[in-house]
Design an enzyme around this catalytic site. Structure first.
Site: not given
Ligand code: CA2
Length: 183
Positions: A10-11, A18, A23, A80, A87, A100-102, A107, A111
């Protein structure tokens, strides 16, 4: 040809628009193009998908069982929270790499926990888009090594026509050779 499913949670469709300080600036399309380019170099078939829905991700993971050899997944926030995704990965039993990107460990506390890591062969985080490329190389190497091991473990096969014409003596020595074979 190896087949790998790449799933974005998601997202991640918002990438590059953003929260660029966390990211990065690359869009999801650009990231997918870089993955596709490396896949071609490695002669791997990739299928790339993004969903904001936990159920859809679970369905795709289940379907991967018959279609793919391995999975690369950034489950995003579901990392998380989602026992369902964990499963599904455990149920299909396909080698899975979590990306994960970050750096989730640097963090917020919530997370730091991943429900996915325990069923993945590895986790890559904090390296931005490069993490996906490393995951692809790593999974490719893992799958290639597994295939090689399977071939080694399989008993040597004799052509059907040859088998009937051989003496008992040569058949029993073949058996010993195939059991001890390291080819
Ligand atoms: O670091 C990652 O790749 C995460 O999986 C990204 C998730 C976050 O909830 C995880 O803790 C770490 C969030 C993805 C949201 O991506 C966005 C990208 C651009 C703008 C806003 C959100």
């Amino acid at each position: 040809m190896l087949r790998i499913q790449v799933l974005h949670g998601p997202n991640l469709n918002l990438l590059g628009t953003r929260e660029q300080s966390i990211y990065g600036t690359q869009s999801l399309d650009a990231l997918d193009s870089a993955i596709t380019k490396l896949a071609k170099e490695l002669s791997v078939k990739v299928d790339l998908r993004q969903s904001n829905s936990e159920g859809e991700l679970v369905t795709w993971i289940q379907e991967a069982r018959s279609k793919y050899d391995g999975i690369i997944i950034n489950p995003a926030a579901y990392t998380h929270t989602s026992i369902a995704i964990r499963d599904a990965i455990a149920a299909v039993g396909l080698p899975t790499v979590e990306v994960h990107l970050s750096n989730i460990h640097q963090r917020e506390e919530f997370r730091h926990r991943s429900h996915i890591a325990g069923v993945a062969i590895g986790q890559i985080c904090g390296l931005g888009p490069t993490g996906y490329l490393l995951a692809l190389r790593g999974l490719h190497d893992h799958l290639t090594a597994s295939l090689r091991e399977k071939k080694t473990a399989a008993p040597a096969r004799l052509p059907r026509t040859a088998r009937g014409t051989r003496s008992l003596r040569s058949r029993s020595s073949d058996r010993v050779q195939s059991e001890g074979s390291i080819e």
